[in-house]
Design a protein around this motif. Sequence first.
Motif, PDB file in Angstrom:
ATOM      1  N   HIS A  71       0.832  -1.028   0.217  1.00  0.00           N
ATOM      2  CA  HIS A  71      -0.112  -0.022   0.002  1.00  0.00           C
ATOM      3  C   HIS A  71       0.939   1.193  -0.029  1.00  0.00           C
ATOM      4  O   HIS A  71       0.538   2.343   0.663  1.00  0.00           O
ATOM      5  CB  HIS A  71      -0.950   0.095   1.040  1.00  0.00           C
ATOM      6  CG  HIS A  71      -2.034  -1.247   1.204  1.00  0.00           C
ATOM      7  ND1 HIS A  71      -2.956  -1.325   0.408  1.00  0.00           N
ATOM      8  CD2 HIS A  71      -1.835  -2.259   2.160  1.00  0.00           C
ATOM      9  CE1 HIS A  71      -3.494  -2.584   0.662  1.00  0.00           C
ATOM     10  NE2 HIS A  71      -3.006  -2.939   1.841  1.00  0.00           N
ATOM     11  N   PHE A  72       2.000   1.090  -0.850  1.00  0.00           N
ATOM     12  CA  PHE A  72       2.993   2.349  -0.681  1.00  0.00           C
ATOM     13  C   PHE A  72       2.294   3.684  -1.353  1.00  0.00           C
ATOM     14  O   PHE A  72       2.476   4.972  -0.801  1.00  0.00           O
ATOM     15  CB  PHE A  72       4.074   2.010  -1.609  1.00  0.00           C
ATOM     16  CG  PHE A  72       5.081   3.135  -1.819  1.00  0.00           C
ATOM     17  CD1 PHE A  72       5.745   3.464  -0.624  1.00  0.00           C
ATOM     18  CD2 PHE A  72       5.216   3.797  -3.016  1.00  0.00           C
ATOM     19  CE1 PHE A  72       6.788   4.366  -0.478  1.00  0.00           C
ATOM     20  CE2 PHE A  72       6.303   4.865  -2.911  1.00  0.00           C
ATOM     21  CZ  PHE A  72       7.025   5.040  -1.986  1.00  0.00           C
ATOM     22  N   ALA A  73       1.451   3.645  -2.372  1.00  0.00           N
ATOM     23  CA  ALA A  73       0.893   4.882  -3.096  1.00  0.00           C
ATOM     24  C   ALA A  73       0.046   5.367  -1.955  1.00  0.00           C
ATOM     25  O   ALA A  73       0.073   6.701  -1.777  1.00  0.00           O
ATOM     26  CB  ALA A  73       0.352   4.434  -4.262  1.00  0.00           C
ATOM     27  N   GLU A  74      -0.842   4.753  -1.453  1.00  0.00           N
ATOM     28  CA  GLU A  74      -1.653   5.136  -0.261  1.00  0.00           C
ATOM     29  C   GLU A  74      -0.855   6.001   0.645  1.00  0.00           C
ATOM     30  O   GLU A  74      -1.424   7.042   1.232  1.00  0.00           O
ATOM     31  CB  GLU A  74      -2.664   3.890   0.138  1.00  0.00           C
ATOM     32  CG  GLU A  74      -3.430   4.271   1.347  1.00  0.00           C
ATOM     33  CD  GLU A  74      -4.388   3.006   1.491  1.00  0.00           C
ATOM     34  OE1 GLU A  74      -4.901   3.040   2.978  1.00  0.00           O
ATOM     35  OE2 GLU A  74      -4.475   2.107   0.987  1.00  0.00           O
ATOM     36  N   LEU A  75      -0.083   5.220   1.380  1.00  0.00           N
ATOM     37  CA  LEU A  75       0.785   5.779   2.260  1.00  0.00           C
ATOM     38  C   LEU A  75       1.356   6.986   1.860  1.00  0.00           C
ATOM     39  O   LEU A  75       1.175   7.837   2.972  1.00  0.00           O
ATOM     40  CB  LEU A  75       1.870   4.687   2.625  1.00  0.00           C
ATOM     41  CG  LEU A  75       2.899   5.262   3.731  1.00  0.00           C
ATOM     42  CD1 LEU A  75       2.090   5.120   5.255  1.00  0.00           C
ATOM     43  CD2 LEU A  75       4.244   4.226   3.792  1.00  0.00           C
ATOM     44  N   VAL A  76       1.845   7.426   0.996  1.00  0.00           N
ATOM     45  CA  VAL A  76       2.677   8.470   0.800  1.00  0.00           C
ATOM     46  C   VAL A  76       1.806   9.599  -0.216  1.00  0.00           C
ATOM     47  O   VAL A  76       2.181  10.550  -0.406  1.00  0.00           O
ATOM     48  CB  VAL A  76       3.953   8.384  -0.124  1.00  0.00           C
ATOM     49  CG1 VAL A  76       4.940   7.456   0.773  1.00  0.00           C
ATOM     50  CG2 VAL A  76       3.722   7.636  -1.336  1.00  0.00           C
ATOM     51  N   GLY A  77       0.630   9.154  -0.571  1.00  0.00           N
ATOM     52  CA  GLY A  77      -0.508   9.822  -1.220  1.00  0.00           C
ATOM     53  C   GLY A  77      -0.200  10.075  -2.589  1.00  0.00           C
ATOM     54  O   GLY A  77      -0.528  11.293  -3.211  1.00  0.00           O
TER      55      GLY A  77
END
Length: 156
Positions: A47-53
């Motif tokens: 969930h990297f994209a979600e984590l960093v917006g």
Amino acid sequence: MRYQSALIAVRDVKKSLAFYQRWFDMEVEVDLGWNIGLKGGLSLQEHFAELVGLPQESVVERPHNMELYFECEDLDAFAARLRADSSIEWVHPVKEYPWQQRVARIYDPDRHIVEIGESMRMVFARLVRQGNSIEETARITDHPVAFVRAAVEELP
């Protein structure tokens, strides 16, 4: 300030963990669910994209702009194990570079490039066994003489 680790975005953190444990004997240092830190400084982040917006589509598969590098003492045996597993996707099989190191590259489950190289210590040992002096080995491998000498002296 000090460097802590490299983090790679993964779709399935458990699948990626299993890959790195199976092939590279990596051990979990900390398991935070979506983020698993491995001993040696590699972190797996789901969930990297979600984590960093960031937009999910901006997390690119097969970016071909970085690799994780591992060394082994017996590249031929390791490559044979890889070849026996039909799920392994190869970037390229074992090849030798001008400095005499042999390496193979594969993709991990998220298509990050993983390089497995013959340790330079083993390269130096091979060249010395073939009759090259320490100085010749240093020239061939483009490494400092003192570095080659120290590595060869550590050999059993």
